[in-house]
Design a protein around this motif. Sequence first.
Motif, PDB file in Angstrom:
ATOM      1  N   UNK A 172      -1.410  -6.254  -8.503  1.00  0.00           N
ATOM      2  CA  UNK A 172       0.038  -6.071  -8.375  1.00  0.00           C
ATOM      3  C   UNK A 172       0.414  -4.771  -9.086  1.00  0.00           C
ATOM      4  N   UNK A 173       0.932  -3.804  -8.333  1.00  0.00           N
ATOM      5  CA  UNK A 173       1.303  -2.528  -8.938  1.00  0.00           C
ATOM      6  C   UNK A 173       2.665  -2.646  -9.612  1.00  0.00           C
ATOM      7  N   UNK A 174       2.785  -2.245 -10.883  1.00  0.00           N
ATOM      8  CA  UNK A 174       4.114  -2.161 -11.494  1.00  0.00           C
ATOM      9  C   UNK A 174       4.932  -1.092 -10.759  1.00  0.00           C
ATOM     10  N   UNK A 197       3.622  -1.327   4.860  1.00  0.00           N
ATOM     11  CA  UNK A 197       2.277  -1.770   4.450  1.00  0.00           C
ATOM     12  C   UNK A 197       1.912  -1.297   3.045  1.00  0.00           C
ATOM     13  N   UNK A 198       1.227  -2.163   2.312  1.00  0.00           N
ATOM     14  CA  UNK A 198       0.733  -1.780   0.986  1.00  0.00           C
ATOM     15  C   UNK A 198      -0.456  -0.836   1.110  1.00  0.00           C
ATOM     16  N   UNK A 199      -1.300  -1.096   2.104  1.00  0.00           N
ATOM     17  CA  UNK A 199      -2.477  -0.260   2.311  1.00  0.00           C
ATOM     18  C   UNK A 199      -2.160   0.770   3.392  1.00  0.00           C
ATOM     19  N   UNK A 200      -1.920   1.980   2.949  1.00  0.00           N
ATOM     20  CA  UNK A 200      -1.593   3.061   3.874  1.00  0.00           C
ATOM     21  C   UNK A 200      -2.871   3.700   4.403  1.00  0.00           C
ATOM     22  N   UNK A 201      -2.739   4.390   5.534  1.00  0.00           N
ATOM     23  CA  UNK A 201      -3.907   4.943   6.205  1.00  0.00           C
ATOM     24  C   UNK A 201      -4.312   6.320   5.671  1.00  0.00           C
TER      25      UNK A 201
END
Length: 562
Positions: A180-182, A105-109
């Motif tokens: 978008x993260x480099x 997941x891109x969004x971690x908890x």
Amino acid sequence: MGKLEDCIQWAVKNGSIVDERIHFKQSSISGISAVVEGILATEEPLIQIPSKLLITNEKAQESFQVDSDVIDKNAPNALVQLYVAKLKFAKGMPSIYQPYIDLLPLKLEQPYFWDWKELQVIKGTDLYLVMKQRLPKLLEEWTTLLKKLSLEPSDDLGQLETPGLDLVDYVARYRETNEQLPWNSFAAYVWSAGIFASRAFPKIALNDQCLSINEAFLYPIVDFLNHKNDTKVKWCFQDGKMCFVSKESLKSGEELFNNYGDKSNEELLLNYGFVQDNNQYDDARLTLRLDSQLLDGAEQLGIPLSQERVTDNSVQFKLNKKELLPHNLVKLFALVHKLKSEDGINLRNSLEGIDSLQSILMQKVEFFRQKTRIDASASRKLQILRKYFDQQRRLFQLSIENGQKLQKELIKSNSEFLISFKTIFKNDKQFSNSLLLTFGVAKFEDLITKDCMNQILLLWIVRVANKNEYAKKLPFEIPQFIYDTFQEVSSTIVIEKEDVLQMMGFYQAMFPAMSEKIPEIYGQGNWRIRQFIVADTVMDRLVWTRKLTQEPFFVKKQRIAF
């Protein structure tokens, strides 16, 4: 077919074995979990993953075309974390791991990845301080590695290395402004570090040829299993596969758990994004700023603080259910309240130290009680945070109760060295009756409600000093240590003008009026102002007032051991 099913099929096609009784499912609330169908009671491997699917430092070395010399033993996972960031965020990066990487997941908890507004709720807590302390270490290992690899970061290093920059705040805002993260951004590296914190397994389980005991690797499929305290599991490498074994007997419909180890709720929240109710391994931090010279001298008095000392003038203790009040913490507070006239830790300064410690713990309880009142109705993360705050409050409350118990035990086991002024008030009837006329005091409780306890104590101490001047022997036994202390102070004290001025108001309000009204007590012996200045010092040395009841005790000098 969803990403989870894609990932399972990918693993199986590449030689993995997943027991047919294990079924993985995914929800937007609880994430991925594994449920058993049928009865599962075996010590045979349930999940076996071939080594080619494990993401290790060796795979990262191949990708970056470097050898192990580039890896710092103090940051053994930096290279593989950068590799995972590249796998996730670099465009057109072919990889055998793609189905697994796509599922990450891109969004971690973890709080490091919360929105900026959610982070404001944590500010001011030790939790936020820990986050602020960790990110500069990540920044240093990331920049050091990029230089070794001759790679340019996408961030402005000048801004990143600004003294005093809140990196937690920086990363949160960077994510909000960059959809978008480099892959070579610090935010991408922090994401990868979060993946390793929540999913990685110790490399030593794979083989003992490790650069460091902290070296880790990613273990696809098995890292989907959720954590449960005290679950009995085993990880082992055999026949070219990393195997997961559960030693639990499970019924149909029950969840198959992994065990991440004995973790406090702080560790669980920061590394995995959840907390556990009634976590027996939970702890709470108590950070104290104290004089550096006092901390330096603590060891000379038998209080080692090497593990607790975090800066020159601060210490940090961890309170847990096994040790709600560490002995060194109690001793340190005794030392804080040690008088110059005292040789070391004794009964009086220990009792006073516990009172002082209790006051700080009560502030902690109230702090976390206020934190639990946050509106968490619209945010699952804030609901978890509120649960964390409540567990912290409970730990500090238990520590308070433990302090009360310790104080009672000290009083009981050292009763021969203490005498309550309430008992004195009851026994010295002539003295207590005299207070009705001068102070309007009819019972002991009036001393507290009328806020005249200190004045009464001074009067009684001077009465003790005059015990041999009364025509009749006093009808109760005066503890000899009080009289002896008065004589000792009287023979050594140097009285300054300021001492006289400070006592003058009280003295003039009492005398000569009391000598004239009640000469049988206050007209016998020496009742000059000097006696009260001496009595004030005696009170400092001998009197401890129990905060819980506001009851003063005279305490004989007595060394104690915890």
